[in-house]
Design an enzyme around this catalytic site. Sequence first.
Site: not given
Ligand code: GLC
Length: 738
Positions: A266
């Site tokens: 993430d």
């Molecule tokens: C965010 C979210 C994730 C998302 C990523 C990119 O923090 O937790 O679901 O796809 O970052 O935006």
Amino acid sequence: MKGFRLAVAAALCVACTTGTPKYEGPVYLDPNADIEARIDDALSRMTLDEKIKIIHAQSKFSSAGVPRLGIPELWTTDGPHGIRTEVLWDEWEQAGWTNDSIVAFPALTALAATWNRDMSALYGKSIGEEARYREKDVLLGPGVNIYRTPLNGRNFEYMGEDPYLSGQMVVPYVQEVQKNGVAVCVKHYALNNEETYRHTTDVDLDDRALYEIYLPAFKAAVQEGGAWSIMGSYNLYRGQHVCYNKRLIMDILKGEWGFDGAVISDWGGVHETDAAVKNGLDLEFGTWTDGLTMGATNGYDAYFLAKPYRDGILNGTYTTKELDEKCRRVLRLIFRTAMNPDKPFGAINSEAHYAAARQIGGEGIVLLKNDGAVLPVAASARKILVVGENAVKMMTVGGGSSSLKVQHEISPLDGIRARAGKDVEVRYARGYVGDVSGSYNGVTSGQDLSESRSAQELIDEAVSLAKESDLVVFIGGLNKSNNQDCEGTDRLAMDLPYGQDAVISALAAATPNLVVSLISGNAVAMPWVDQVPAILQAWYLGSEAGNAFADVLFGDVNPSGKLPFTFPKKLSDSPAHQEGMTFPTRGKYFYQEGIYVGYRWFDEKEIEPLFAFGHGLSYTQFEYGEAKLDKTSMNENGTITLRVTVRNAGDRAGAEVVQLYIADAESSLPRPKKELKGFQKVYLAPGESAEVAFTIGADALSFYDPALPGWKAESGRFEALVGAASDDIRTQVAFELK
Ligand code: GLC
């Protein structure tokens, strides 16, 4: 020409002395060779620096390719409900392009509420085409974290409280997205069940809850769906960040499940090099590089899997063993997507996609209550009053990374006005003021929701208009603002916000012809539930929200949705909020309820829910015959077939979700009173009957035994319960497992 030859000769000579690769020019790896051969070929040609470059981000949403070899960079995009607007190279801010407005599909909670695998396939096909057309290689979704608490800010992005329902509903989405040469990135693996302290919560739980509740949907996405990538979550599990958690990533995901795709962190989920190297993280995104600001332009060489890792290899701390394994998986992802020679070209904003959004939305809306057949709207109705901010507020903007820039969003009020026709007067009263803002990362709703009147004035206006209306449609619920249905925050209570309860109670006192419609991704408390004759759970329905909503309200679509999670009467009835448990979770946190999540808890403690898992009414009625088995016992390798006839006893066509629960009469370990192990949606004309068959195998009877460790079905007596909801069992039959 002679000079050129000399130059090439010189270059080759330099190359052979300095160890850099001999000049090969842009080598286009054979696109028709099988992927594993292409991986071996590419790996054999790549330098250390080129290998390091492809395992971490080069921009906010992309990672590098190998320009010298003609291997393109990899582009990822949010999100589970539609393709996120283009952002600036290093920023979250939108780039201001004018060709990236798209279709917003209903939230995944609404998809789950359809209990229709075909809707999941339609969803995946449609969103996959939009991702492909926008030339994205990895779709950062779907999310299948289990609905553990009604306060989790991101429940609207997930598929409810039951592992079987989530698992069944995620597989077609995965398969259909990937047919476009776009990888899904199933998230957030795993145990990311709250938002407030998502970066620091250190989850622990017993292995039965892990294997029986929180992992099955991810396992189905990998093993049945064939997911090409998966996203590690922010939180920790047993003291180690999940993005490089040895047990979750190496032992279970890549070991037990045989996952051959790439694990993507993430954004900002990586905090060290060593574990990230050794425990199976393949692609690092979103790391806040320099620690001085939230993000530094061109800080990508400072990523944990960039220069620090490269230095570790050069100084002998690491061999290239892990690096080559990471590169294999990233190259496999690239060859399946960006360099997939067979990928189609996709489409965006097509009539087919709008029709899909509308159909999925209409099938997902849940009719919770309809006393006196207030719904569908009577043909005689001439004056309809619509009350509530959610009748007009755009819901595709906000809520975190799933926020979208849509080509259009039909509001419920727009949809009602379009459907009501010219001889019906549709008036609107604000009713209450929620959140007048409407922008996210530079995308604005363009709405002016400012309001100067007091709360009481708004109630008085709504009540006086209600008294002279044939039907009052209250449209409220939650929204995508902080502490509502929004990433990075959790709700602070289960009650409706913004004083809506007072408005609803005042309207209920003013008219018997009232329907309360909730637009939300979470359960809410309903102190007025006995005073309101009709209640719709309407979810975030995306670009076609108003049309899908009006389709159901006016009866063009007979509601067939079923709740994918329990609505508790009060928060303390929820297993995550029982006596002595705190929320949000901070630091070490143990899931005390274990396997008793959702209806499993309400059954075990004999707590009556406000509305039960699997509950959903129709404008017609369905009758169930007696469940019959083709035999009274089975052995572990066999199956039993259960057949049940369902009949549409009403005067309107409709669809029923026939649910199969299994109860294990006696077991060596405690088990829930019943567990969902099958469902089928049948469409029936008035008076029509259909026979629904379920094949029951040992996997539907099994539980996870940590002592083995593994799954097992114990011989003995089982019950198959068939019904229209978890609290509406119509017929049941017993059988033996030999
Ligand atoms: C965010 C979210 C994730 C998302 C990523 C990119 O923090 O937790 O679901 O796809 O970052 O935006």
